[in-house]
Design an enzyme around this catalytic site. Structure first.
Site, mmCIF file in Angstrom:
data_model
loop_
_atom_site.group_PDB
_atom_site.id
_atom_site.type_symbol
_atom_site.label_atom_id
_atom_site.label_comp_id
_atom_site.label_asym_id
_atom_site.label_seq_id
_atom_site.Cartn_x
_atom_site.Cartn_y
_atom_site.Cartn_z
ATOM 1 N N ASP A 1 49.541 46.505 41.694
ATOM 2 C CA ASP A 1 49.680 47.950 41.568
ATOM 3 C C ASP A 1 48.794 48.595 42.628
ATOM 4 O O ASP A 1 47.612 48.285 42.735
ATOM 5 C CB ASP A 1 49.248 48.404 40.170
ATOM 6 C CG ASP A 1 49.323 49.916 40.028
ATOM 7 O OD1 ASP A 1 50.442 50.441 39.984
ATOM 8 O OD2 ASP A 1 48.262 50.569 39.991
ATOM 9 N N ASP B 1 46.050 50.865 35.560
ATOM 10 C CA ASP B 1 46.462 50.096 36.728
ATOM 11 C C ASP B 1 46.796 48.646 36.385
ATOM 12 O O ASP B 1 47.768 48.086 36.873
ATOM 13 C CB ASP B 1 45.360 50.144 37.796
ATOM 14 C CG ASP B 1 45.129 51.572 38.294
ATOM 15 O OD1 ASP B 1 46.050 52.394 38.138
ATOM 16 O OD2 ASP B 1 44.037 51.842 38.822
ATOM 17 N N GLU C 1 55.403 47.925 44.337
ATOM 18 C CA GLU C 1 56.253 49.079 44.067
ATOM 19 C C GLU C 1 56.854 49.625 45.342
ATOM 20 O O GLU C 1 56.359 49.361 46.435
ATOM 21 C CB GLU C 1 55.414 50.182 43.423
ATOM 22 C CG GLU C 1 55.177 49.961 41.970
ATOM 23 C CD GLU C 1 54.078 50.873 41.487
ATOM 24 O OE1 GLU C 1 54.377 51.746 40.682
ATOM 25 O OE2 GLU C 1 52.936 50.697 41.925
#
Ligand SMILES: [Zn+2]
Length: 451
Positions: free
Chosen positions: A203, A390, A308
């Protein structure tokens, strides 16, 4: 020169600092200026063709340019001499090729209905100064490179890679010159051996640069913070000197100058600008060092990584986040992960833009619709698990690399278009097998790591 020739897959670039003589620096500057002005000339002509309804053809433009470059008044110096004759032709031929690529991207994006950006003019002092040298025009001999027109230039290192040399680009950063040499290396050198075969989600965020699903939190390097603080101070110093120069020339302190105005540059302002440029270069170095080490380690230790889709995340959530992302150099992080994943045989998975990695409970899959950007910790209303924002997101990303991806309980809140079409999220993910052989070839050749 072929416009269609593609960069081979096993290409690596070694960027090497140069130690040029003052005469060589003078040539470098003129070659960069030639490249810049030719780009602008071709872009201007291309824009005209585009405005007239045509599609600019960079190679036709190059022909057109070759016919005038030694005769047209705008390409003659004050003595009426064609100054481009003093610059090796690769420097003024390559901009056409680069422009062909830039237009190609523009038209491809238009066709796909994406936001398309036309190539832009290169402004003196604002653009990256560089020029190209084709592979048959230079030779390497240990720590020297022989370049056309100027002869041997000392490099700080020998070329790291053995293979077919594809070309070189000479560029300037602050007051230093570099040569980036592209080399196509054999498979045995290109592919690297992993040290372990983990599966992890990463992340990326503002508070910590990266949170790995293993629980590790990676902070931005400390020297970066200190340098960014110093950057503010030095920028302020320079802008004060600029304001003083404006005032001396009879303008308001904050006035926008009419186009073409040249203020006299004091020695102090020149020094201040140079100090600022050096600091910018230092910050870029710290960032590059940090991201190279991080991405190498991630790829070396994992057989599958999930990240991501950052661009979209930055755009969607808020401006502050987008800025923080560009601050840490996440674009760089992403592209480094991409090419290193290939070298290490690591499966790199990009989560779909709608995957709510922060909102899902990584234990039971409940979706926290009320989660805001400032919530660092939250408690799952369904199973009662306590989550660090996170780490929870990293765990959810990790699941995308395995068959245990959580079903998305309800349609995402981002736009109605997604309702009922959630399987697309999971459809993008290729499940990986946990295997110890890792599918990598044995590679005994030791290479200098890119980090
Ligand atoms: Zn839960």
């Amino acid at each position: 020169m072929q416009v269609t020739s593609k960069r081979p897959n096993n290409a690596l670039t070694h960027k090497n600092a140069l130690c040029p003589t003052p005469e060589q620096v003078d040539y470098f500057k003129r070659a960069c200026e030639a490249a810049r002005r030719v780009w602008n000339w071709a872009l201007n002509e291309g824009n005209r063709q585009y405005a007239a309804g045509g599609r600019p053809n960079a190679m036709a433009l190059k022909k057109q340019f070759n016919a005038i470059k030694y005769t047209d008044p705008q390409w003659l110096d004050e003595n009426g001499r064609p100054w481009l004759q003093d610059i090796h032709r690769d420097a003024h031929a390559q901009p056409f090729r680069n422009l062909a690529k830039a237009w190609g991207r523009f038209f491809a994006d238009l066709k796909e209905g994406k936001k398309a950006h036309k190539p832009r003019f290169k402004k003196k002092g604002r653009c990256r100064d560089s020029f190209y040298v084709a592979n048959d025009k230079f030779t390497l001999n240990g720590k020297t490179i022989r370049l056309p027109r100027i002869g041997e230039v000392a490099m700080t290192e020998e070329l790291r890679f053995a293979g077919k040399i594809l070309g070189a680009t000479v560029s300037r950063t602050a007051d230093r010159w570099f040569v980036a040499i592209q080399v196509e290396v054999p498979d045995a050198q290109f592919y690297r051996r992993r040290t372990s075969h983990g599966v992890n989600g990463v992340d990326l965020g503002i508070k910590a640069v990266a949170t790995i699903s293993s629980g590790e939190v990676i902070e931005a390097p400390k020297p970066l913070k200190a340098a960014l603080r110093r950057l503010k101070i030095r920028s302020r110093r320079l802008s004060r000197k600029l304001e003083a120069a404006k005032k001396a020339a009879g303008f308001e302190r904050r006035a926008r100058l009419p186009k073409g105005t040249r203020l006299p540059v004091s020695n102090n302002r020149r020094k201040s600008a140079a100090a600022l440029a050096r600091l910018h270069a230092r910050i870029a170095n710290i960032r590059a060092d940090f991201t190279h080490k991080l991405t190498t380690r991630l790829c070396r230790e994992n057989q599958a990584l999930v990240i991501e889709d950052l661009n979209v995340k930055g755009m969607l959530e808020n401006e502050k986040l987008a800025r923080a992302i560009s601050d840490v150099g996440f674009g760089m992080l992403r592209s480094q992960l991409e090419y290193k994943a290939r070298r290490y045989g690591t499966h790199l998975i990009t989560a779909d833009r709608w995957y709510p990695s922060s909102r899902l409970c990584s234990i039971c899959g409940w979706k926290n619709e009320a989660l805001t950007l400032t919530d660092r910790k939250w408690v799952c209303a369904q199973c009662g698990a306590h989550h660090d924002r996170d780490l929870n997101a990293a765990l959810n990303l990790k699941r995308l690399a395995t068959e245990t991806a959580l079903p998305v309980a309800s349609p995402t809140s981002n736009g109605g278009a997604a309702s009922g079409t959630i399987p697309a999220v999971v459809g993008k993910v290729t499940p990986v097998r946990y295997d110890d052989t890792s599918g990598q070839e044995e590679n005994s050749a030791h290479l200098c790591a890119l980090s």
